[in-house]
Motif scaffolding. Structure first.
Motif, PDB file in Angstrom:
ATOM      1  N   SER A1301       0.837  -1.205   0.000  1.00  0.00           N
ATOM      2  CA  SER A1301       0.000   0.000   0.000  1.00  0.00           C
ATOM      3  C   SER A1301       0.869   1.252   0.000  1.00  0.00           C
ATOM      4  O   SER A1301       1.865   1.309   0.699  1.00  0.00           O
ATOM      5  N   PRO A1302       0.463   2.283  -0.773  1.00  0.00           N
ATOM      6  CA  PRO A1302       1.251   3.512  -0.792  1.00  0.00           C
ATOM      7  C   PRO A1302       1.101   4.342   0.480  1.00  0.00           C
ATOM      8  O   PRO A1302       1.992   5.087   0.843  1.00  0.00           O
ATOM      9  N   ASN A1303      -0.051   4.236   1.165  1.00  0.00           N
ATOM     10  CA  ASN A1303      -0.220   4.990   2.416  1.00  0.00           C
ATOM     11  C   ASN A1303      -1.151   4.247   3.368  1.00  0.00           C
ATOM     12  O   ASN A1303      -1.762   3.249   2.997  1.00  0.00           O
ATOM     13  N   ALA A1304      -1.256   4.767   4.582  1.00  0.00           N
ATOM     14  CA  ALA A1304      -1.988   4.062   5.637  1.00  0.00           C
ATOM     15  C   ALA A1304      -3.485   3.977   5.350  1.00  0.00           C
ATOM     16  O   ALA A1304      -4.141   2.997   5.716  1.00  0.00           O
ATOM     17  N   GLU A1305      -4.053   5.018   4.678  1.00  0.00           N
ATOM     18  CA  GLU A1305      -5.495   4.998   4.393  1.00  0.00           C
ATOM     19  C   GLU A1305      -5.834   3.848   3.451  1.00  0.00           C
ATOM     20  O   GLU A1305      -6.783   3.099   3.686  1.00  0.00           O
TER      21      GLU A1305
END
Length: 1468
Positions: A1301-1305
């Motif tokens: 995943s590129p970010n936590a969201e």
């Protein structure tokens, strides 16, 4: 951009001069100083011509009898008369004012005057970094209590007096920490965050409380960050602001026409016409450029027609040409609309400074000067201070307040030195007296004049819409606000179609999956449990999807707060609009979701029942959305809201009555069902479904061999609610006995649901209205617990103690000397890095490839400081990245050499690269950050003691000794920049040092301090290449030579600058540029000449000039000469013979230690993890408290285990955040520096999570196991599975999802999506026997084995007792006792009788042993317990392999499989 920096004659200045300007304008003591005026068309000549044509058409229309208007707090178009001859914009504006007066529309202006102003703030309580240990330290607890009772206070600014009149621009100057932001906020009447504001502040005849209550829209404060809705276009953003502040008196113009014209004029004035349809954008959404975004903020503020504007450090991050355009835009707006403008700027160039009327200089919270801008420089020179060569006026003024930066004139003995002495000196000076006289004159004419105040009030009230309360600060009525905000919400959604589409897709997808799992459920008792499961899931899914909105609601908070302060609309209107716009969207998604699910499962096919199902589904969605939004509105911090929302989900889902029916609940917890809206919805859905259902009995007792000819009178169904002699079970009776539900409650339940919805929406509106601000912590430098450094308040604007000699100033002067001493002891550098004909092209999807660099040639020699300059977008950072071997996309061609020979294999290890973003582990101390770099980047052959000693040298060189034990994340911007440089120096770069924008965001003194440090490094032989924007003339002198690029990465100049930049200036003047003025900044001169800036151009093609110049040929000769000499020497050898300087084990050990310290120093994260386990364990434990050994009790134990495993969702989401944050630091800074292997990073991240998660699960186990009532003899195995294997599983699966995943969201969304499969197919919601085609997924789901292992072991091999409601009553054939009749059946199928000798009404319990019950209903076997442990461990190993594999595929491997997921360049 203008090429003429001289002050110009007014063009649009005083656009309304000669006319009665305003109520406040009579006899105004308005001093016009020698201020640089701006042409109205300097920003967008084409746009201005277009607007002139528009206004001409309106003029013609007016002559035909039409009237048009443009209202501002001082300008109203009420019909424009076209004069004879060519159309003139200034005349038009004058005509506007004349027409406005004819229409008797009273404009208004507002000045601000203040006397003896003092602002008191709360002091910092604790200057030590919190740790998990310090949370439980009794001393810290006592200190916290003491601080809460007696908060420490301190004076931030004091002794201020002065006046800023309408049409004037005030520049506020001071070092970071002096109190500039506090002063701006106080003048803008934003007092909430301060302890007290003493002294007098008057807004003409109005008091600060009048402004706050009734006219706060007339006074605006704009923070330095431009926060807008990213998916709105520029036009929509400005039109919205205009719409919500539209006056009632528009002299016949419709609101729509007024808004259109207002937007037209503003986009033209600020050079935004070309970007009208472009989204504003943010870090994630591509939009307008930084300079344009800044102008959007100005235009928005003027669209609201405020009378006073305060702009805080608004040029941060802009290059000098864009910053100048920004200030010009402000000057135009101030002159055109006659407003009062107050601006603070950190690095103000001379051309910027000339646009201001007045300047205020703040020195450690004291007023060192307040008066005419054009007299300030002479005032301080008369005092005895001298400016440095070509130092800008603003830099000179700020340097005077820096004991280490100011230059006193030789021979002057008595000089003011301290802040108090400066303030006292100004008070006694003629300019101080003139300031007081100015203030007194203004106060005598404008303050305390009831007639003036009432005229202002009349003007304000005349602008309010008809149905607005006269005392309201808002200009439009609540229905008008609601309409505008609803339209904006629709525009936001239309701009973000992907999110709306994904939301609909998730509903369709889940409906299809669940529908296929429960496909065509039979109308038989075997599917009764499943039908309940479908209905429960339908409600729960619709309710829970809203929780994903919480981050977005916090992201928009600063915008809503700013609009509230600007009196655009009530914040509750935003919440109301969100709810109302959401109704049709929810309606549509619920219909799609409901229809797919309802008909795939085969629920009762009658229109009435479907309607009730849909009605409750839709109402429940609206109700639960209001609930989660109300939670978000109630808390200031997102973390608190998410925690409460998570706990509420647990409570709401357990107490719906599905997992634990109401009759089984313990009394102490049963009250939760009464306040749970889901429970009322579930009762309605369940009874609605079951009321017409007579399910065919799936298991009749007795049946099988020997019972073939038994009549129905002598059989009974085992399902709860069965009657003797019936082959079916009535659904209503089943619902009544199992759940305590009745269909007669349906409309009462609907009423209760509506009440909940109204209640939650009311809470949402109330919280939204009164709780709009975001939690913000006072920034303080935090030191490591137990460190000896003297903790002190961090001077980050208003936080510095005014009488304190800031630590910022200490040790700077010694840093340069230290650097010289240390570097002199190093062997001199002789290697020269050069590059030839560098081209760089990047592919752009759907377009031609874009060329970012074009034939760039140059070199960096040891002992020389080389600047890399150009306008925004010229390719400075791109070239730096290409030269430093840090690009992994696109095509690079050309040659790079060291001494004319190929680069050594470990070139990246032999160079240092300081990025613009200071990316560090925020909890690490400065010393730890440098030591980490030294240990990993210096060769392993260097002894540890030597590395440690060198780190201490680096601390001294960088002037960071006092900050050695300070947490990097808490440092001010200058010291973070010094830390970044120190981290690179600690690696002992042999070849050269690259720096990207080392002065960005610093004030002029900090920038000078960093640059003089770099100068000392260069003087001692270090080769340095450094990009820089917005340098002052004195900073520019620090460099030896420069490479200048223009847009497209084309070279414009490369060579020496010469003394006072004469060589550079001569080059441009010789080749046809204008003359550089004696006091002009050469850096601004050269950018101006080559046509840098958003709207500027140049007639000369400077790239062609360079290509054919003698200087270009000389450069080629120099490079050839370097190559020839270098090739006679041996090549530079690689110092490292492997990819990294140290072994893999050493890397892992150092990373593990760093993670250990980071986790220990992040008590919020650890406590969230541990508290979630404890609270979850206790909550689930007491819900299923002491479950009995009945059929329902056994099912309760199953759900107790199921719910405990559900906790892995929030726990996994939590651990993904630090995983991705640490990976970002690696990707942004540590990977390109070749510090360590990515496998070492992943290993250390896995190893650090496991012990904490095992501890958390151990606490969960102790809070849960005995509370539910499991037997102690089964405790050991349960602990092994739940306390050790379960955390191993969720840690590895959580990190595997985070790895791709590129970010936590996105990680959280992906995890929830994948986890829904794990939950759906583990045999709890839909028993194995009913799964049909999906049985292969049951075998793939890891929780199948987790739950089978836990439940089979915990309650297997035990006897069960039926509860009274679970017994079935049947009659044996006449002449037989119950035992005789059922003996054969019981020996085959199990079960027992309570009255074996009776001859009628046999009380039969169908289950005797727990094994039989578990095998029959849930396919769970006690014998599989150790097999399940093996399977779980296999899943853990598989997940672990996935973490490494997915990290490699998505983050390490270039040319990713799914490019959309590959977003390595993220903000740290």
């Amino acid at each position: 951009m203008d090429s003429d920096p001289l002050p110009r004659a007014p063009s649009a200045s005083r656009a309304v001069s000669g006319e009665p300007q305003s109520i406040a304008g009579d006899n105004m003591p308005h001093r016009i100083h020698n201020v640089s005026r701006v042409d109205i068309d300097s920003l967008d000549p084409v746009g201005v011509q277009e607007l002139r044509r528009t206004l001409s058409r309106k003029s013609a229309a007016h002559e035909a009898g039409t009237r048009s208007s443009f209202a501002s707090s001082n300008v109203t178009l009420t019909g424009i008369t076209a004069g004879k001859g060519p159309f003139d914009f200034e005349k038009t504006l004058r005509a506007i004012v004349r027409k406005r007066d004819e229409a008797q529309i009273q404009p208004r202006t507002l000045g601000v005057v203040f006397r003896d102003l003092e602002v008191v703030g709360l002091g910092a309580t604790n200057a030590y970094q919190p740790t998990l240990g310090s949370l439980f330290s009794y001393k810290n607890v006592l200190d916290g209590i003491q601080a809460a009772r007696h908060p420490p206070v301190r004076s931030i600014i004091s002794g201020f007096e002065g006046v800023v009149q309408p049409g004037q621009m005030l520049l506020v100057l001071g070092r970071p920490g002096s109190g500039c932001t506090t002063f701006l906020k106080t003048l803008a009447n934003m007092r909430d965050e301060y302890h007290a504001v003493n002294g007098e502040v008057h807004y003409d005849s109005l008091s600060p409380s009048d402004i706050e209550k009734h006219y706060r829209g007339d006074v605006q404060y704009c923070p330095e960050d431009d926060v807008h809705f990213p998916t709105l276009t520029v036009e929509q953003t400005l039109e919205f602001a205009a719409k919500t502040r539209t006056p009632r008196s528009r002299a016949g113009e419709t609101r729509k026409a007024y808004n259109g014209l207002m937007t037209d004029i503003l986009t033209t004035l600020f050079g935004l016409r070309h970007a009208r349809k472009t989204p504003v954008g943010d870090a994630a959404v591509r939009g307008v450029s930084g300079g344009e975004k800044k102008r959007v903020s100005i235009a928005e503020s003027f669209a609201t027609r405020s009378c006073i504007g305060a702009w805080d450090n608004s040029t941060r991050g802009l290059d000098s040409s864009t910053a100048l355009e920004y200030v010009r835009a402000l000057r135009i707006a101030t002159d055109t609309f006659n407003v009062t403008t107050i601006v603070s700027i950190y690095q103000a160039g001379e051309s910027l400074y000339r646009h201001f009327d007045k300047v205020c200089l703040i020195y450690e919270g004291k007023m060192a000067y307040f008066g005419p801008a054009d007299q300030a420089k002479q005032y301080f020179m008369d005092m005895g201070y001298e400016p440095a060569n070509r130092q800008t006026t603003a830099d000179f003024l700020v340097s005077v307040t820096d004991p280490r930066g100011r230059i006193s004139r030789p021979g002057v003995l008595t000089l003011p030195r301290t802040a108090d002495e400066f303030a006292e000196h100004f008070k006694r000076s003629p300019l101080g007296a003139a300031n007081r006289e100015d203030r007194e004159l203004y106060m005598s004419q404008f303050v305390g004049k009831p007639k003036r105040a009432s005229a202002y009030i009349e003007s304000a009230q005349a602008e309010q819409a008809k149905h607005v309360r006269r005392a309201s600060p808002y200009m439009t009525s609540i229905p008008m606000q609601a309409r505008a905000v609803m339209l904006r919400r629709v525009q936001i959604l239309r701009g973000n179609k992907l999110a709306v589409g994904l939301n609909l897709f998730s509903f369709v997808f889940q409906a299809l999956i669940v529908g296929s799992v429960f496909l065509k459920a039979p109308e038989a008792t075997s599917a009764y449990f499943s039908r309940g499961g479908v209905l429960f899931f339908a409600l729960l899914f619709a309710a829970l999807t809203t929780m994903a909105e919480i981050p977005a609601l916090y992201a928009q908070r600063p915008i809503v707060h700013r609009h509230k302060v600007g009196a655009l609309y009530h914040p509750f209107v935003e919440a109301l609009a969100l709810t109302l716009v959401d109704v049709p969207i929810t309606f549509a998604t619920s219909i799609v979701f409901g229809i797919i699910l309802y008909f795939m499962v085969g629920l009762q096919r009658s229109a009435g029942q479907f309607f009730i199902f849909y009605l409750f589904l839709f109402t429940m969605s609206i109700t639960m959305k209001a609930w989660f939004r109300a939670i978000a509105a109630a808390f200031k911090s997102e973390a608190s809201a998410t925690t409460v929302a998570g706990i509420s989900i647990l409570a709401l889902s357990i107490y719906t009555g599905y997992s634990i029916p109401k009759p089984s609940m313990i009394g102490a917890m049963r009250w939760i069902t009464y306040i749970n809206p889901l429970r009322y919805g579930f009762e309605a859905l369940l009874t609605n479904e079951f009321r017409t259902l007579n399910g065919k009995c799936s298991t009749l007792v007795p049946q099988g061999p020997g019972y073939e000819n038994v009549s129905l009178e002598n059989q009974v169904c085992t399902t709860v609610g069965s009657q003797p002699g019936e082959s079916f079970v009535n659904g209503s009776r089943f619902a009544e006995l199992s759940y305590g539900f009745s269909f007669s409650h349906t409309w009462m339940n609907f009423g209760i649901l509506i009440a909940f919805a109204v209640g939650f929406i009311s809470f949402l509106l109330i919280f939204s209205e009164f709780n709009t601000s975001v939690a913000n912590e006072t920034p303080v430098v935090l030191y490591k617990q137990g460190s000896k450094s003297a903790p002190s308040a961090r001077p980050d604007d208003e936080e510095a103690l005014p009488n304190e000699k800031s630590l910022l100033q200490s040790s700077n002067s010694d840093a340069t000397t230290e650097a010289s001493k240390e570097l002199a002891s190093q062997p001199p550098m002789t290697d020269i890095f050069s590059w030839q004909q560098i081209n760089y092209t990047v592919p752009i999807s759907g377009e031609d490839d874009r060329k970012l660099l074009s034939d760039v040639t140059g070199y960096v020699a040891p002992g020389k400081l080389t600047a890399l300059m150009g306008e925004s977008g010229a390719g400075k950072t791109t070239l730096l990245n290409v030269l430093a071997q840090r690009v992994d996309t696109g095509v690079v061609s050309g040659d790079m050499f060291v001494n004319g020979q190929a680069l050594p294999r470990d070139f990246q290890s032999q160079t240092g690269y300081c990025q613009q973003m200071d990316t560090h582990m925020p909890t690490a101390t400065v010393r730890e950050a440098l030591l980490f770099s030294a240990k990993l980047r210096q060769p392993s052959s260097v002894p540890l003691a030597e590395k440690e000693a060198y780190v201490e040298k680096c601390l001294r060189m960088c002037g960071l000794e006092a900050y050695g034990d300070a947490a990097v994340g808490s440092l001010g911007i200058e010291h973070r920049k010094r830390t970044t440089i120190g981290v690179e120096l600690a690696s002992k770069p042999k070849l050269l040092l690259f720096l990207d924008e080392p002065t960005s965001g610093l004030d002029s003194q900090s920038a000078w301090s960093i640059m003089s440090f770099l100068r000392s490094l260069a003087d001692n032989g270090q080769a340095i290449l450094c990009t820089i924007h917005q340098p002052s003339a004195e900073l520019f002198q620090v460099f030896d030579r420069m490479l200048l690029l223009r847009k497209g990465g084309q070279t414009v100049y490369f060579g020496d600058l010469g003394k006072n930049a004469t060589t550079l200036i001569n080059y441009f003047e010789r080749n046809g540029s204008r003359e550089c003025l004696p006091d002009e900044n050469p850096a601004e001169f050269m950018l101006d000449v080559i046509g840098a800036g958003a709207t500027a151009t140049s007639a000369i093609n400077w790239h062609d000039v360079w290509s054919s110049s003698e200087e270009s040929k000389r450069l080629q000769r120099e490079v050839d000469d370097i190559h020839t000499k270098g090739r006679n020497r041996p090549p530079v050898e690689a110092t490292l013979h492997s990819e990294f300087a140290t072994s893999w084990l050493n890397q892992t050990a150092l990373l593990f230690r760093r993670n250990l310290e980071a986790y220990w120093r992040d008590p919020t994260y650890l406590m969230a993890k541990l508290v979630l386990n404890v609270v979850g364990g206790l909550f689930i434990g007491f819900t299923f408290y002491k479950s009995k050994d009945t059929q329902q009790g056994t099912q309760n134990k199953l759900f107790a285990i199921f719910m405990a495993t559900i906790l892995s969702v929030p726990l996994s989401n939590q651990l993904q955040v630090p995983f991705i944050a640490t990976r970002s630091i690696y990707e942004i800074r540590e990977r390109p520096s070749r510090m360590y292997s990515w496998t070492a990073l992943v290993t250390s991240q896995l190893l650090i999570e496991l012990p904490w998660n095992i501890l958390g699960s151990t606490l969960l186990y102790f809070c849960w196991f005995w509370t539910v009532g499991f037997s102690s003899s089964r405790a050991g195995y349960t602990y092994l599975v739940l306390g050790i294997i379960y955390p191993l599983y969720y840690t590895t699966i959580g990190q595997a999802v985070a790895a791709m995943s590129p970010n936590a969201e996105i990680a959280a969304l992906l995890f929830s999506f994948l986890f829904s499969f794990v939950i759906m197919f583990n045999g709890v919601l839909q028993p194995f026997s009913q799964l049909g085609w999906w049985r292969w997924m049951y075998r793939l789901s890891p929780y199948t084995y987790l739950i089978e292992g836990l439940l089979g072991q915990a309650i297997g091999r035990q006897d069960l007792q039926c509860a009274p409601v679970e017994f079935v009553t049947l009659n044996p054939p006449s002449g037989q006792t119950c035992r005789q009749y059922l003996d054969a059946f019981m020996s085959a199928a199990g079960g027992y009788l309570t009255n074996p000798d009776a001859s009628s009404d046999c009380q039969f319990c169908s289950v005797r042993s727990s094994d039989q019950f578990l095998a029959l209903n849930f396919n769970i076997f006690y014998d599989h317990r150790w097999r399940n442990v093996g399977f779980m461990l296999a899943f853990v190993i598989f997940n672990t392999v996935c973490i490494y594999l997915l990290t490699y595929l998505f983050r390490i491997r270039t040319g990713s499989l799914l490019p959309s997921f590959k977003r390595s360049a993220k903000k740290a």
